[in-house]
Design a protein around this motif. Sequence first.
Motif, PDB file in Angstrom:
ATOM      1  N   CYS A   1     -10.809 -26.517 -14.282  1.00 32.13           N
ATOM      2  CA  CYS A   1     -11.097 -26.522 -12.703  1.00 32.13           C
ATOM      3  C   CYS A   1     -10.275 -25.536 -11.933  1.00 32.13           C
ATOM      4  CB  CYS A   1     -11.098 -27.884 -12.178  1.00 32.13           C
ATOM      5  SG  CYS A   1      -9.797 -28.698 -12.398  1.00 32.13           S
ATOM      6  N   LEU A   2      -9.727 -24.319 -12.487  1.00 35.53           N
ATOM      7  CA  LEU A   2      -8.814 -23.446 -11.864  1.00 35.53           C
ATOM      8  C   LEU A   2      -9.358 -22.976 -10.617  1.00 35.53           C
ATOM      9  CD1 LEU A   2      -7.062 -21.503 -14.956  1.00 35.53           C
ATOM     10  CD2 LEU A   2      -5.887 -23.246 -13.498  1.00 35.53           C
ATOM     11  N   ASP A   3      -8.702 -22.687  -9.394  1.00 34.12           N
ATOM     12  CA  ASP A   3      -9.205 -22.013  -8.495  1.00 34.12           C
ATOM     13  C   ASP A   3      -8.864 -20.345  -8.814  1.00 34.12           C
ATOM     14  OD1 ASP A   3      -6.861 -21.645  -7.647  1.00 34.12           O
ATOM     15  OD2 ASP A   3      -6.766 -23.399  -5.868  1.00 34.12           O
ATOM     16  N   HIS A   4      -9.243 -19.667  -7.384  1.00 34.78           N
ATOM     17  CA  HIS A   4      -9.088 -18.194  -7.550  1.00 34.78           C
ATOM     18  C   HIS A   4      -7.593 -17.943  -7.509  1.00 34.78           C
ATOM     19  CE1 HIS A   4      -9.147 -13.949  -6.454  1.00 34.78           C
ATOM     20  NE2 HIS A   4      -8.395 -13.985  -5.571  1.00 34.78           N
ATOM     21  N   SER A   5      -6.652 -18.671  -6.855  1.00 35.18           N
ATOM     22  CA  SER A   5      -5.546 -18.448  -6.850  1.00 35.18           C
ATOM     23  C   SER A   5      -4.796 -18.618  -8.168  1.00 35.18           C
ATOM     24  CB  SER A   5      -4.822 -19.066  -5.373  1.00 35.18           C
ATOM     25  OG  SER A   5      -5.041 -18.613  -4.473  1.00 35.18           O
ATOM     26  N   GLU A   6      -5.028 -19.761  -8.611  1.00 33.99           N
ATOM     27  CA  GLU A   6      -4.594 -20.276  -9.820  1.00 33.99           C
ATOM     28  C   GLU A   6      -4.805 -19.250 -10.967  1.00 33.99           C
ATOM     29  OE1 GLU A   6      -4.587 -25.084  -8.715  1.00 33.99           O
ATOM     30  OE2 GLU A   6      -6.091 -24.198  -9.812  1.00 33.99           O
ATOM     31  N   ARG A   7      -6.091 -18.889 -10.983  1.00 27.81           N
ATOM     32  CA  ARG A   7      -6.332 -17.854 -12.088  1.00 27.81           C
ATOM     33  C   ARG A   7      -5.558 -16.659 -12.055  1.00 27.81           C
ATOM     34  NH1 ARG A   7     -11.796 -19.972 -11.278  1.00 27.81           N
ATOM     35  NH2 ARG A   7     -12.449 -21.006 -13.285  1.00 27.81           N
ATOM     36  N   ALA A   8      -5.620 -16.186 -10.520  1.00 27.94           N
ATOM     37  CA  ALA A   8      -4.814 -14.903 -10.487  1.00 27.94           C
ATOM     38  C   ALA A   8      -3.337 -14.916 -10.840  1.00 27.94           C
ATOM     39  CB  ALA A   8      -4.966 -14.659  -8.895  1.00 27.94           C
ATOM     40  N   ILE A   9      -2.579 -16.043 -10.624  1.00 29.28           N
ATOM     41  CA  ILE A   9      -1.269 -16.095 -11.107  1.00 29.28           C
ATOM     42  C   ILE A   9      -1.212 -16.242 -12.843  1.00 29.28           C
ATOM     43  CG2 ILE A   9       0.400 -17.768 -11.301  1.00 29.28           C
ATOM     44  CD1 ILE A   9      -0.397 -19.155  -8.599  1.00 29.28           C
ATOM     45  N   LEU A  10      -2.204 -16.757 -13.426  1.00 27.91           N
ATOM     46  CA  LEU A  10      -2.108 -16.691 -14.957  1.00 27.91           C
ATOM     47  C   LEU A  10      -2.461 -15.353 -15.227  1.00 27.91           C
ATOM     48  CD1 LEU A  10      -3.794 -20.147 -15.524  1.00 27.91           C
ATOM     49  CD2 LEU A  10      -1.173 -19.410 -15.630  1.00 27.91           C
ATOM     50  N   ARG A  11      -3.297 -14.536 -14.799  1.00 25.88           N
ATOM     51  CA  ARG A  11      -3.904 -13.226 -15.113  1.00 25.88           C
ATOM     52  C   ARG A  11      -2.692 -12.370 -14.773  1.00 25.88           C
ATOM     53  NH1 ARG A  11      -9.052 -14.075 -12.408  1.00 25.88           N
ATOM     54  NH2 ARG A  11      -8.164 -13.151 -10.391  1.00 25.88           N
ATOM     55  N   GLU A  12      -1.846 -12.465 -13.922  1.00 31.14           N
ATOM     56  CA  GLU A  12      -0.602 -11.673 -13.621  1.00 31.14           C
ATOM     57  C   GLU A  12       0.126 -11.430 -14.835  1.00 31.14           C
ATOM     58  OE1 GLU A  12       1.201  -9.347 -10.670  1.00 31.14           O
ATOM     59  OE2 GLU A  12      -0.631 -10.403 -10.888  1.00 31.14           O
ATOM     60  N   PHE A  13       0.468 -12.516 -15.594  1.00 33.51           N
ATOM     61  CA  PHE A  13       1.339 -12.511 -16.836  1.00 33.51           C
ATOM     62  C   PHE A  13       0.429 -11.350 -17.729  1.00 33.51           C
ATOM     63  CE2 PHE A  13       2.452 -16.695 -15.469  1.00 33.51           C
ATOM     64  CZ  PHE A  13       3.721 -16.510 -15.595  1.00 33.51           C
ATOM     65  N   ILE A  14      -0.843 -11.256 -17.869  1.00 33.54           N
ATOM     66  CA  ILE A  14      -1.580 -10.452 -18.541  1.00 33.54           C
ATOM     67  C   ILE A  14      -1.476  -8.893 -17.846  1.00 33.54           C
ATOM     68  CG2 ILE A  14      -3.679  -9.678 -19.817  1.00 33.54           C
ATOM     69  CD1 ILE A  14      -4.355 -12.652 -19.775  1.00 33.54           C
ATOM     70  N   ILE A  15      -1.720  -8.829 -16.573  1.00 30.08           N
ATOM     71  CA  ILE A  15      -1.719  -7.549 -15.996  1.00 30.08           C
ATOM     72  C   ILE A  15      -0.528  -6.859 -16.083  1.00 30.08           C
ATOM     73  CG2 ILE A  15      -2.118  -6.300 -13.757  1.00 30.08           C
ATOM     74  CD1 ILE A  15      -4.022  -8.520 -12.871  1.00 30.08           C
ATOM     75  N   THR A  16       0.801  -7.713 -15.755  1.00 28.62           N
ATOM     76  CA  THR A  16       1.878  -7.014 -15.848  1.00 28.62           C
ATOM     77  C   THR A  16       2.803  -6.991 -17.252  1.00 28.62           C
ATOM     78  OG1 THR A  16       3.072  -9.166 -15.455  1.00 28.62           O
ATOM     79  CG2 THR A  16       2.565  -7.871 -13.521  1.00 28.62           C
ATOM     80  N   ARG A  17       1.857  -7.682 -18.336  1.00 30.64           N
ATOM     81  CA  ARG A  17       2.584  -7.590 -19.752  1.00 30.64           C
ATOM     82  C   ARG A  17       3.843  -8.153 -19.733  1.00 30.64           C
ATOM     83  NH1 ARG A  17      -0.364  -2.697 -19.237  1.00 30.64           N
ATOM     84  NH2 ARG A  17      -2.052  -2.429 -20.809  1.00 30.64           N
TER      85      ARG A  17
ATOM     86  N   SER B   1       6.027 -11.978 -19.841  1.00 30.62           N
ATOM     87  CA  SER B   1       6.080 -13.315 -20.359  1.00 30.62           C
ATOM     88  C   SER B   1       6.864 -14.404 -19.362  1.00 30.62           C
ATOM     89  CB  SER B   1       6.742 -13.573 -21.491  1.00 30.62           C
ATOM     90  OG  SER B   1       8.210 -13.210 -21.421  1.00 30.62           O
ATOM     91  N   VAL B   2       7.504 -13.668 -18.454  1.00 26.87           N
ATOM     92  CA  VAL B   2       8.343 -14.511 -17.366  1.00 26.87           C
ATOM     93  C   VAL B   2       7.782 -13.648 -15.944  1.00 26.87           C
ATOM     94  CG1 VAL B   2      10.401 -15.245 -16.507  1.00 26.87           C
ATOM     95  CG2 VAL B   2      10.121 -14.967 -18.866  1.00 26.87           C
ATOM     96  N   LEU B   3       7.482 -14.660 -14.974  1.00 28.92           N
ATOM     97  CA  LEU B   3       7.393 -14.042 -13.514  1.00 28.92           C
ATOM     98  C   LEU B   3       8.250 -14.907 -12.591  1.00 28.92           C
ATOM     99  CD1 LEU B   3       3.453 -13.249 -13.587  1.00 28.92           C
ATOM    100  CD2 LEU B   3       5.354 -11.540 -13.646  1.00 28.92           C
ATOM    101  N   SER B   4       8.573 -14.147 -11.579  1.00 27.80           N
ATOM    102  CA  SER B   4       9.474 -14.979 -10.644  1.00 27.80           C
ATOM    103  C   SER B   4       8.254 -15.324  -9.522  1.00 27.80           C
ATOM    104  CB  SER B   4      10.302 -13.972 -10.056  1.00 27.80           C
ATOM    105  OG  SER B   4      11.017 -14.527  -8.723  1.00 27.80           O
ATOM    106  N   LEU B   5       8.090 -16.685  -9.242  1.00 25.40           N
ATOM    107  CA  LEU B   5       6.911 -17.055  -8.557  1.00 25.40           C
ATOM    108  C   LEU B   5       7.303 -17.935  -7.540  1.00 25.40           C
ATOM    109  CD1 LEU B   5       4.394 -17.925 -11.354  1.00 25.40           C
ATOM    110  CD2 LEU B   5       4.188 -15.792  -9.912  1.00 25.40           C
ATOM    111  N   PRO B   6       6.850 -17.796  -6.338  1.00 24.73           N
ATOM    112  CA  PRO B   6       7.290 -18.700  -4.922  1.00 24.73           C
ATOM    113  C   PRO B   6       6.863 -19.958  -4.916  1.00 24.73           C
ATOM    114  CG  PRO B   6       5.339 -17.251  -4.458  1.00 24.73           C
ATOM    115  CD  PRO B   6       5.753 -16.734  -5.701  1.00 24.73           C
ATOM    116  N   LEU B   7       7.913 -20.861  -5.069  1.00 27.22           N
ATOM    117  CA  LEU B   7       7.688 -22.323  -5.472  1.00 27.22           C
ATOM    118  C   LEU B   7       6.853 -22.954  -4.120  1.00 27.22           C
ATOM    119  CD1 LEU B   7       8.660 -24.270  -7.440  1.00 27.22           C
ATOM    120  CD2 LEU B   7      10.452 -24.924  -6.091  1.00 27.22           C
ATOM    121  N   ASN B   8       6.970 -22.341  -3.062  1.00 25.21           N
ATOM    122  CA  ASN B   8       6.345 -22.823  -1.855  1.00 25.21           C
ATOM    123  C   ASN B   8       4.851 -22.785  -1.713  1.00 25.21           C
ATOM    124  OD1 ASN B   8       6.719 -20.154  -1.384  1.00 25.21           O
ATOM    125  ND2 ASN B   8       6.832 -20.412   0.712  1.00 25.21           N
ATOM    126  N   GLU B   9       4.066 -21.933  -2.893  1.00 29.86           N
ATOM    127  CA  GLU B   9       2.808 -21.721  -2.800  1.00 29.86           C
ATOM    128  C   GLU B   9       1.957 -22.844  -3.345  1.00 29.86           C
ATOM    129  OE1 GLU B   9       0.946 -19.245  -1.524  1.00 29.86           O
ATOM    130  OE2 GLU B   9       2.713 -18.242  -0.426  1.00 29.86           O
TER     131      GLU B   9
END
Length: 212
Positions: free
Chosen positions: A91-107, A109-117
């Motif tokens: 049941c992922l929403d658009h933003s959650e899918r986008a976050i996980l896709r970011e690992f693939i798009i940027t190739r 394995s580690v991303l710096s993500l805002p904790l307040n989102e």
Amino acid sequence: MEFLSRLFARWGILDIFMAWLLIASAMVLMLPQQWLPEGGLSAELNIALVFSCISGLAFFLSRCLLVLVANVSAGVQQRRELQRLSAMIACLDHSERAILREFIITRRSVLSLPLNEPAVLNLLNNGVLKPMNEQHVQEQRSNVDMMINLAARPLLSYKALGLPVGKLNEEQIEHLKSIRPRFLQPDYKANRTHSGKLFRIRAGGSESQSAA
């Protein structure tokens, strides 16, 4: 000496002592009568050796039982975690899918993500994302380095992430980049400055103010 150090570090002094006590007591009890002193073992010594054997067996049986219970508990916990991850990924929403896709798009394995989102926090709380340093989460840093949990990776199919099957071409990558949430855009900058109870949040060239 080095062998004894490794042995003590792995098994512990109590384990080694109980093993020695069990083996030594059992060997004495099994000695042939002709090898024993004249008159054999006294009744008191015989009782003590039997008690030592029973104590050693009970000790190791209890240890085996504890290991078995720990393994069963770990297996149950792992199955529950997989069920929780499966329910979350289903049941992922658009933003959650986008976050996980970011690992693939940027190739990466580690991303710096805002904790307040909320989307980042939801993925983190449900075990899909894992922080590289738990201390940074406890400190409530604005951005935290995160990776996809190893347990969640087999569940992240192309369909779950909203990706086309096969290798992405440049046009598809650009399209996915264009529909990313604002906080994943490269020109997004979330800088906080604390002045009393006032926080200033900058995103790109715009600036807004909100009360804490």
